[in-house]
Design an enzyme around this catalytic site. Structure first.
Site, mmCIF file in Angstrom:
data_model
loop_
_atom_site.group_PDB
_atom_site.id
_atom_site.type_symbol
_atom_site.label_atom_id
_atom_site.label_comp_id
_atom_site.label_asym_id
_atom_site.label_seq_id
_atom_site.Cartn_x
_atom_site.Cartn_y
_atom_site.Cartn_z
ATOM 1 N N GLU A 81 -4.512 7.932 -2.791
ATOM 2 C CA GLU A 81 -5.076 6.665 -2.321
ATOM 3 C C GLU A 81 -5.411 5.733 -3.483
ATOM 4 O OE1 GLU A 81 -4.278 6.609 1.424
ATOM 5 O OE2 GLU A 81 -5.653 5.063 0.693
ATOM 6 N N HIS B 276 1.844 4.703 -2.752
ATOM 7 C CA HIS B 276 2.041 6.139 -2.504
ATOM 8 C C HIS B 276 3.452 6.566 -2.898
ATOM 9 C CE1 HIS B 276 -1.669 6.926 -0.343
ATOM 10 N NE2 HIS B 276 -1.435 6.005 0.579
ATOM 11 N N HIS C 22 0.829 -1.206 0.000
ATOM 12 C CA HIS C 22 0.000 0.000 0.000
ATOM 13 C C HIS C 22 0.868 1.263 0.000
ATOM 14 C CE1 HIS C 22 -3.637 2.361 1.229
ATOM 15 N NE2 HIS C 22 -2.704 3.135 1.764
ATOM 16 N N GLU C 23 1.779 1.321 0.956
ATOM 17 C CA GLU C 23 2.625 2.521 1.055
ATOM 18 C C GLU C 23 3.534 2.649 -0.172
ATOM 19 O OE1 GLU C 23 1.777 4.713 3.240
ATOM 20 O OE2 GLU C 23 0.467 3.344 4.362
#
Lengths: 501, 501
Positions: free
Chosen positions: B296, B270, B266-267
């Site tokens: 997101e 980003h 997830h990170e």
């Protein structure tokens, strides 16, 4: 409350904030930042340095500093306030003569130099670093020349920045004394070379366990993890944002148990000093340790004077054995401590023993003197370095990575810093001598109670931050100014006993 | 070169430098800084924020921004320069109305709030946090009210900060659609609860191995460790200083293998976004991702759309098995992937599955609307929180640590942020739909070649930074504005197949 002082402080606290941000960037750069970050980040560091410069160096600040330095105004200030004004005047006088654009360019240069040096060292390639080093030296010469008065020597100006009142004249005397005392000692010891067992150190020691044990020892000597952190970097260092944010680094080498333990204790000495500075001084211009020499006296006191003593290991040695199951069972505490004090000339300053260490410093001192007297070019540095190592330590580096590239200091523009290491050892011995007349240091160590030792250091040294200089601290402590005889006596006594000379 | 633009930029680059320093303090505070540091450090953060404010908000900057926003002047600017001026105007208008002293006090408050929140969460004690939260809310209401025009609602002002052009009216529609589609799906799935095996996850997974594997996966999905680092924090996050210094955190739980892996992916989503922003935009006001929603969309695309797909694990699953010898041997890849998509209502947003996640966001959206319409007091928040969890997810927290205290966002003053999580998922589904028409995503994943996927995202989204807003990016990509139907279809299709509904 003095209104001029208030006005000055409102400006200075901004400068402090920029300085703290710059310190955090420095910490981050040396411990964590990704490899490719520096080009962009250097721009930011340059801008922040420039802002620091603008806030510190302007007509109104000058006016206020000079006004508050006058006797009549100074009378209305407290002791700490006077010390702050004095410190500001010193910083101001240092900065005022540097054109802002040069200061910013220099800040960007040194921000980048760290990684250029690190890469060159790793690749054992002085050529990759020499232009950067040359630029840094040029800036340092230029900056010092801006402050030069009369027939003052450039290098004396730099020495005074690190240790107020110390000059080449004093240091020449100090190092001459060292040479006279240490070189014969080193010689005598070399004749008894096989006396101390070190074989047991030739093992692999789990890095995970080293980390755990180092952290334990740090807490044991008084490093407060609520106010500090430990990280890793190639070259261990201490950096603080304020007295409740003190950061040390260490390094772990699987083949070198000694290195992590004593690097950690060393940096803890620096760290504990910063943690004990009074709350009312932190985040002011006198909120850090007073000088590099006094700082090193604290790290060396912890590392060498107590850390390498027999008594220190009485409560700790079994814990060390337990940390590395089976690996130290056959080694007695006495043998371990003797091994930790084993003395033999080597090539790397940071791995040098307590006795030969000063010779490493001597070499750097002599080279720096030559750099600033224009007696050596950057290109000639590797050869000069190697020649001096042969002369004083009887060894020649096999490559520049273990020669002229070994230290980070010059990449940060720190010239005049190295002598502080030797001065620090001497100050530590002087403090230790006086401490022993007040508390039973050995008993404290044997009982595992280091609190009285820390309390003594806090009372006489730490709490004052930079409100008193080296001379003033020593005089206030024992009534005597700096005296290197204690150091000579300490080393002679320690090594005569250890090697049964 | 436009001289007004040049003058504006010389001021703005200072503001950027302060912002970068503040980001570094934030990173440090959340990953490393010692417990007792914050009181002193908050002072520094306050001063730096204040400097940022002074540089950004003054008559000359206003004059320049408004001048450069005029059509005649704007004509002389490039596309990127126009975007920078537009972004500056937005930031300026946000800041201008806040008195500097309030801004500084607020910055100091939020700097301290993080550790107060963390402690309260750990101690499951809302009372220890509620006054701080109350103060933050008061500031946010006051700050929003300064910018209020006509009958504009306070919460709409905050929503627009995170997602330009989005209002409660639009979000109410969006969430209504979600409710209509998701609640029946969740219900159907609950009737087939034992369908997916998860027993194998009830093991201890070595944290050291999790770290190693997470790092491997990060590199695999395209996170460049020359431009970024991974650290640990309680609540994973991404923070960048610029496009070559991008930092992500994750967390490792011995009892939860899934958490570290998918938090990391997830990170990385980003992080990769920030790394791919064009060099000419980084360190300018448009040098970051364009909005929270688009950010997101990237993290959720990596985590859910590809990361939890069958194809993604084809080249990776054996490596995962090898990382935990013996622990996953009996689990087929199909069973592993099904388990990673297992859906069941829970209490913790960050651990929620892809399907029920939007319900967690819905709850926060409804609560924030009430806070900013003065329909709920701080004291009433825990009860309101619990009541909504019962209503939408059929569960009631057993303490506030897993209830109202679970998220860090409010401690940082981020109200209006949560809806971006749901919008992000919807944008990800929309991008995915278009991407599939251009490249064979499944084939890329199966072959372990993620480069075409990253190249697509860089081409259509990443490179532009904040020069285009959500709507402009989507329109430029596929000719269609935001449309949540893709998301509804994506979820319905995925979960209908997985649970054979």
């Amino acid at each position: 409350m003095n209104q001029n002082y208030e006005e000055l402080m409102s400006k200075i606290e901004k400068a402090q904030a920029f300085q703290e941000a710059l310190s955090l960037f420095e910490w981050d750069n040396q411990t964590l930042a990704p490899k490719m970050a520096m080009d962009n980040t250097a721009k930011t560091i340059g801008l922040l340095s420039n802002e620091f410069f603008s806030v510190m160096v302007n007509d109104r600040v000058k006016e206020l500093i000079y006004l508050l330095s006058e006797e009549k105004e100074a009378e209305t200030l407290t002791f700490n306030q006077k010390a702050i004004v004095k410190q500001l005047k010193k910083t101001f006088d240092q900065l005022e003569k540097i054109p802002p654009a040069e200061y910013q360019a220099y800040s960007e240069l040194t921000a980048k130099a760290n990684s250029i040096w690190a890469k060159a060292k790793e690749e054992k390639n002085f050529d990759a670093y020499k232009d950067t080093l040359g630029e840094i030296i040029s800036y340092q010469k230029k900056f010092a020349s801006y402050r030069q008065t009369g027939d003052q020597k450039l290098y004396d100006i730099l020495l005074d920045d690190f240790e107020e009142g110390f000059t080449m004249e004093m240091l020449d005397q100090f190092f001459d004394k060292m040479k006279t005392a240490i070189i014969p000692l080193v010689k005598k010891i070399s004749e008894k070379q096989d006396f101390i067992k070190r074989d047991f150190l030739n093992q692999s020691f789990s890095v995970e366990q080293q980390k755990k044990f180092s952290k334990e020892v740090a807490a044991y000597v008084g490093f407060d993890f609520d106010k500090g952190v430990i990280a890793e970097s190639a070259h261990p260092f201490t950096l603080n944002l304020h007295n409740k944010d003190v950061r040390i680094t260490t390094h772990y080498l699987e083949q070198n148990l000694e290195s992590a333990i004593f690097s950690t204790i060393h940096e803890c000495g620096h760290g504990i000093y910063e943690m004990n500075i009074a709350d009312e001084l932190t985040q002011t211009p006198v909120g850090g340790g007073t000088s590099m020499g006094v700082h090193e006296s604290q790290s060396r006191f912890f590392e060498n004077v107590i850390g390498r003593s027999e008594a220190f290991w009485v409560p700790l040695y079994e814990k060390l054995q337990a940390a590395f199951p089976g690996q130290l069972d056959a080694v007695s505490r006495e043998d371990f401590v003797a091994a930790m004090n084993y003395s033999k000339p080597g090539l790397i300053r940071t791995e040098a023993d307590e006795l030969t260490y000063s010779l490493h410093v001597l070499i750097r001192y002599e080279i720096e003197k030559m750099i600033f007297a224009d007696q050596v070019t950057v290109e000639e540095l590797p050869a000069l370095w190697n020649q001096k190592y042969q002369e004083y330590l009887g060894l020649t580096p096999s490559h520049d990575g273990e020669g002229v590239l070994q230290d980070i200091h010059w990449a940060g523009g720190s010239f005049g810093y190295f002598p502080s290491y030797a001065l620090g050892s001497a100050i530590a011995a002087q403090i230790y001598d006086y401490m022993k007349s007040k508390i039973d240091v050995e008993d404290c160590l044997v009982k595992g109670n280091l609190k009285p030792i820390e309390a003594f250091l806090k009372e006489h040294i730490h709490q004052y931050g930079a409100t008193k200089n080296t001379k003033e601290l020593l005089l206030a402590m024992s009534g005597e100014a700096f005296n290197s005889d204690y150091y000579i006596a300490y080393l002679t006594d320690k090594y005569t006993k250890l090697y049964q000379l």
